[in-house]
Design an enzyme around this catalytic site. Structure first.
Site, PDB file in Angstrom:
ATOM      1  N   ALA A  14       0.756  -1.120   0.079  1.00 46.37           N
ATOM      2  CA  ALA A  14       0.082  -0.008  -0.095  1.00 46.37           C
ATOM      3  C   ALA A  14       0.796   1.078  -0.056  1.00 46.37           C
ATOM      4  O   ALA A  14       0.161   2.533   0.314  1.00 46.37           O
ATOM      5  CB  ALA A  14      -0.816   0.047   1.192  1.00 46.37           C
ATOM      6  N   ASP A  63       7.153  -8.154   5.447  1.00 50.93           N
ATOM      7  CA  ASP A  63       7.548  -8.935   4.690  1.00 50.93           C
ATOM      8  C   ASP A  63       6.672 -10.043   4.457  1.00 50.93           C
ATOM      9  O   ASP A  63       6.053 -11.209   4.946  1.00 50.93           O
ATOM     10  CB  ASP A  63       8.689  -9.687   4.516  1.00 50.93           C
ATOM     11  CG  ASP A  63       8.952 -10.608   3.347  1.00 50.93           C
ATOM     12  OD1 ASP A  63       8.250 -10.594   2.597  1.00 50.93           O
ATOM     13  OD2 ASP A  63      10.329 -11.218   3.355  1.00 50.93           O
ATOM     14  N   TYR A 154       4.662 -14.022 -13.969  1.00 53.15           N
ATOM     15  CA  TYR A 154       3.537 -13.120 -13.498  1.00 53.15           C
ATOM     16  C   TYR A 154       2.362 -13.690 -13.797  1.00 53.15           C
ATOM     17  O   TYR A 154       1.153 -13.648 -12.945  1.00 53.15           O
ATOM     18  CB  TYR A 154       3.559 -11.633 -13.855  1.00 53.15           C
ATOM     19  CG  TYR A 154       2.971 -10.773 -13.246  1.00 53.15           C
ATOM     20  CD1 TYR A 154       2.957 -10.343 -12.145  1.00 53.15           C
ATOM     21  CD2 TYR A 154       1.653 -10.251 -14.238  1.00 53.15           C
ATOM     22  CE1 TYR A 154       2.208  -9.194 -11.808  1.00 53.15           C
ATOM     23  CE2 TYR A 154       0.878  -8.964 -13.748  1.00 53.15           C
ATOM     24  CZ  TYR A 154       1.174  -8.653 -12.464  1.00 53.15           C
ATOM     25  OH  TYR A 154       0.541  -7.414 -11.883  1.00 53.15           O
ATOM     26  N   ALA A 155       1.892 -14.236 -14.999  1.00 53.83           N
ATOM     27  CA  ALA A 155       0.693 -14.771 -15.369  1.00 53.83           C
ATOM     28  C   ALA A 155       0.367 -15.961 -14.665  1.00 53.83           C
ATOM     29  O   ALA A 155      -0.993 -16.017 -14.212  1.00 53.83           O
ATOM     30  CB  ALA A 155       0.949 -14.954 -17.057  1.00 53.83           C
ATOM     31  N   ALA A 157       1.209 -16.733 -11.757  1.00 56.39           N
ATOM     32  CA  ALA A 157       0.888 -16.225 -10.256  1.00 56.39           C
ATOM     33  C   ALA A 157      -0.628 -15.703 -10.333  1.00 56.39           C
ATOM     34  O   ALA A 157      -1.327 -15.999  -9.485  1.00 56.39           O
ATOM     35  CB  ALA A 157       1.705 -15.439  -9.669  1.00 56.39           C
ATOM     36  N   LYS A 158      -0.845 -14.852 -11.265  1.00 58.26           N
ATOM     37  CA  LYS A 158      -2.061 -13.985 -11.157  1.00 58.26           C
ATOM     38  C   LYS A 158      -3.250 -14.912 -11.649  1.00 58.26           C
ATOM     39  O   LYS A 158      -4.325 -15.150 -10.986  1.00 58.26           O
ATOM     40  CB  LYS A 158      -2.003 -12.809 -12.113  1.00 58.26           C
ATOM     41  CG  LYS A 158      -1.155 -11.892 -11.600  1.00 58.26           C
ATOM     42  CD  LYS A 158      -1.555 -11.345 -10.366  1.00 58.26           C
ATOM     43  CE  LYS A 158      -0.698 -10.143  -9.859  1.00 58.26           C
ATOM     44  NZ  LYS A 158      -1.024  -9.372  -8.683  1.00 58.26           N
TER      45      LYS A 158
END
Length: 252
Positions: A14, A63, A154-155, A157-158
């Site tokens: 954030a 973390d 990334y793909a 994981a998403k």
């Protein structure tokens, strides 16, 4: 609006971008917000922006790939604010490369930060939520979950977040916990600026190129995603669970 009066929200990653916009939006609507990033110092600017407008927020360093650290920060949030009602899993990184050139270290880093952290935070949060028979979990997926050149890690994981979301909604639904995901398209953040640099373009030129092929003829802003996250975290979405909502300006 005051949809989140007396609610406590935890937002990870954030310090900037979508996470910062989401923390601000939830606070504007009455939530007490735990602004979580790798260090409390990184999160403080978001807290300052919230408190300057009369909102309530505190900065926490964590973390989120470390389960014990996540347990500790949630315990501290519950001690400080009295409960945990909303979790927004936003922490993420990219390490883009064509697959044949992708080192395992980059695969591991992206999957751990983007997916394992969602397990860690959700697993700890659900203990509080199930006990109080109320909770909202919203995780950030991505349009890249459908496949994107140079982003195998990334793909994956998403896409994992979407399956995780659908399953968790089934298991936590009986405890009055809603679990959903948001899959942004191109959003103007430091992450997409880094993508532009990777392909040899300026952030401005890259955004213009993407906007030209997006039906709404613009790229998204962090506030566009924050608005959708706020909806899914609110009672306006009380019968919405197990869904992934794509927010991409109509792009296909």
């Amino acid at each position: 609006m005051s949809r989140f009066t007396d609610r406590v929200a935890v937002v990870t990653g954030a310090a900037q971008g979508i996470g910062a916009a989401t923390a601000r939006r939830l606070a504007e609507e009455g939530a007490s917000v735990a602004v979580v990033d790798l260090t409390a110092e990184r999160a403080q600017a978001t807290v300052d922006a919230i408190t300057a407008k009369g909102g309530t927020a505190r900065a926490y360093g964590c973390d989120v790939t470390d389960y014990e650290a996540v347990e500790a920060v949630f315990a501290k949030v519950a001690e400080d604010f009295g409960a945990v009602h909303i979790l927004v899993n936003n922490a993420g990184i990219t390490r883009d490369n064509l697959f044949f050139k992708m080192p395992k270290t980059d695969w591991d880093a992206v999957v751990t930060v983007n997916l394992t952290s969602v397990y860690n935070c959700s697993h700890v949060a659900q203990k509080y939520m199930c006990a109080q028979k109320y909770g909202k979990i919203v995780s950030l997926s991505s349009r890249s979950a459908l496949g994107n050149r140079g982003q195998a890690n990334y793909a994956a994981a998403k896409a994992g977040i979407q399956g995780f979301t659908a399953t968790l909604a089934i298991e936590l639904g009986p405890f009055n916990v809603n679990v959903n995901a948001v899959a942004p398209g191109y959003i103007a953040t430091s992450m997409t600026a880094a993508t532009a640099e990777r392909v040899g373009a300026s952030a401005e030129d890259h955004q213009a190129e993407v906007a030209a092929r997006t039906p709404l003829r613009r790229v998204g802003q962090p506030e566009d995603i924050a608005a959708v996250v706020a909806f899914l975290a609110s009672e306006d979405a009380s019968y919405v669970s197990g869904q992934t909502l794509y927010v991409n300006g109509g792009a296909r």
